[in-house]
Scaffold this active site. Sequence first.
Site, PDB file in Angstrom:
ATOM      1  N   GLY A 191       3.735  -7.723   0.231  1.00  0.00           N
ATOM      2  CA  GLY A 191       3.670  -8.864   0.207  1.00  0.00           C
ATOM      3  C   GLY A 191       2.863  -9.693   1.112  1.00  0.00           C
ATOM      4  O   GLY A 191       2.237  -8.935   1.894  1.00  0.00           O
ATOM      5  N   HIS A 192       2.313 -10.796   1.161  1.00  0.00           N
ATOM      6  CA  HIS A 192       0.905 -12.203   1.682  1.00  0.00           C
ATOM      7  C   HIS A 192       2.339 -12.492   2.060  1.00  0.00           C
ATOM      8  O   HIS A 192       2.295 -13.527   1.157  1.00  0.00           O
ATOM      9  CB  HIS A 192      -0.041 -12.083   0.688  1.00  0.00           C
ATOM     10  CG  HIS A 192      -0.520 -10.945   0.543  1.00  0.00           C
ATOM     11  ND1 HIS A 192      -0.576  -9.604   1.166  1.00  0.00           N
ATOM     12  CD2 HIS A 192      -1.766 -10.195  -1.046  1.00  0.00           C
ATOM     13  CE1 HIS A 192      -1.957  -8.408   0.696  1.00  0.00           C
ATOM     14  NE2 HIS A 192      -1.941  -9.076  -0.404  1.00  0.00           N
TER      15      HIS A 192
HETATM   16  P1  IMP Z   1       7.078   1.955  -1.544  1.00  0.00           P
HETATM   17  O1  IMP Z   1       5.026   2.055  -1.694  1.00  0.00           O
HETATM   18  O2  IMP Z   1       7.636   1.496  -1.692  1.00  0.00           O
HETATM   19  O3  IMP Z   1       6.975   3.815  -2.064  1.00  0.00           O
HETATM   20  O4  IMP Z   1       6.659   2.903  -0.005  1.00  0.00           O
HETATM   21  C1  IMP Z   1       6.105   3.422   0.600  1.00  0.00           C
HETATM   22  C2  IMP Z   1       5.982   3.771   1.668  1.00  0.00           C
HETATM   23  O5  IMP Z   1       5.080   2.431   1.992  1.00  0.00           O
HETATM   24  C3  IMP Z   1       6.697   3.305   2.956  1.00  0.00           C
HETATM   25  O6  IMP Z   1       6.791   4.091   3.650  1.00  0.00           O
HETATM   26  C4  IMP Z   1       6.823   1.538   2.662  1.00  0.00           C
HETATM   27  O7  IMP Z   1       7.375   0.939   3.899  1.00  0.00           O
HETATM   28  C5  IMP Z   1       5.646   1.689   3.586  1.00  0.00           C
HETATM   29  N1  IMP Z   1       4.928   0.377   2.042  1.00  0.00           N
HETATM   30  C6  IMP Z   1       4.828   0.139   1.062  1.00  0.00           C
HETATM   31  N2  IMP Z   1       4.459  -1.088   0.886  1.00  0.00           N
HETATM   32  C7  IMP Z   1       4.497  -1.623   1.959  1.00  0.00           C
HETATM   33  C8  IMP Z   1       3.857  -3.035   2.483  1.00  0.00           C
HETATM   34  O8  IMP Z   1       3.224  -3.950   1.560  1.00  0.00           O
HETATM   35  N3  IMP Z   1       3.312  -3.143   4.293  1.00  0.00           N
HETATM   36  C9  IMP Z   1       3.393  -2.129   4.681  1.00  0.00           C
HETATM   37  N4  IMP Z   1       4.541  -1.306   3.713  1.00  0.00           N
HETATM   38  C10 IMP Z   1       4.318  -0.537   3.042  1.00  0.00           C
END
Ligand code: IMP
Length: 466
Positions: free
Chosen positions: A78-79
Amino acid sequence: MTDKGLGWLAGSLKKLLPPTGPFARLFLGTPKKREGATVPATIVVGTQWGDEGKGKFTDLIAKEMTMVVRYQGGHNAGHTLVVDGESFALQLVPSGVLYDHITPVIGNGVVVDPLVLIAEMDKLEAKGVDCSRLQVSGNAHVIFPYHQQLDRLMERHLGKNKLGTTKRGIGPAYADKASRVGLRVQDLLDEKIFRAKLDVVLHEKNPLFAKLYNKLGYEVDDLVDTYLGETLHRIKPHIADTIDTVHTALEGGQGILFEGAQATFLDLDHGTYPYVTSSNPTAGGACTGAGVGPRHINRVIGIAKAYITRVGAGPFPTELFDEVGDHLVDVGHEYGTNTGRRRRTGWFDAVMARHAVRLNSLSEYAVTKLDVLDDLGTIKMCVAYEIDGVRTEKLPYHQTDYHKAVPVYEEFPGWKTDLTAMTERSQLPSEAINYLAAMEEQCGVPINMVGVGPGRKQFLHFTATV
Ligand code: IMP
């Protein structure tokens, strides 16, 4: 000397001489120009646990490029970009979309939820942003509702050991890709193949939902209706051979920006496994996720916040549990763009920053959100860890050690000045310069840009001291 003799001499010299250098060139001719070497092919990569503010600098650098390519992740990213006071939240569409001269590309390494993509394009177009130039790789994998359902169910099953995923189906979609049962965007174009592949994957998934989770499964016909009707109609004009798009641009000498999502320490291979995402945000991921070789890349910019945040579970040596941590959350608006989750906050960790330089071959750093530290009397920076009483400047490879790492801090006086209107390095108070100089020295690469607010113009160039 005969031609044969001359040939022999040249051949022997070739073996003796170094392959490059002026002396070699005298005999061997000028080496062939390396394709793409002068093209500004730049990677922007997050160097912490995500949310470093990559979008801001991607947007800034994109201005000089003709293409912005997303190479991994999905709508877990998310940007938020603030342009002329208006806020644009992007999840899948590359940041460059806001510039008319840019072709935004979703590369083969991304996982795409077509429904989310359409909704995002609709929102952007409602704000007057033209999305017609967007290209989506036919090789990118598709996220289906069963991936999202699995993500949610697995997190629930893990209970207190949950990873804290975004529940967007990212992990299950990449798992299917690795298991070779995933569907790619190009499969949407052929109903026969689409049905056949869904048959295979649901044959396994539906019993899993029914028997393990006591949930209803998914019907091929329903998915055909949802994805091959209006959805395909909307997506089809964007499906492209993005490898050709990218290489044609490189061959034409056009600048390309490879936009990473998530970050170095969420990398599937290099992050704090299993508390990671399921792709490779590190710079190498740009090569596989966009289909370019490493010799094309000539600049890798690491984005770091002036402090650190993390969402979801996992180790975090410099995490703050006090009022300073709350202050960073409040002033930095540290809540997830997508999920609204409160982010964990901590001091800048130079051990991680040095490791990120290695993993990504960073040529430089860009620091964001320096202004969030404006009101602090004292600012700390972790320069080493102590593990079982032994000091180390390097990131321990064993995660058990990482969990035990106690930060060794250096303290810096705060500047107690509002930085948000500053545009020149010379305007920065000496305390802020000292803090940035210490960051540079600790990381070993220059800091070239510093963000002092969310707006497109709220940044300054910072002259390198290393
Ligand atoms: P997933 O990518 O949804 O599988 O989440 C795996 C981990 O990556 C979790 O700890 C999420 O909070 C983190 N995460 C995924 N995308 C983002 C991002 O865009 N910003 C920060 N953390 C992220």
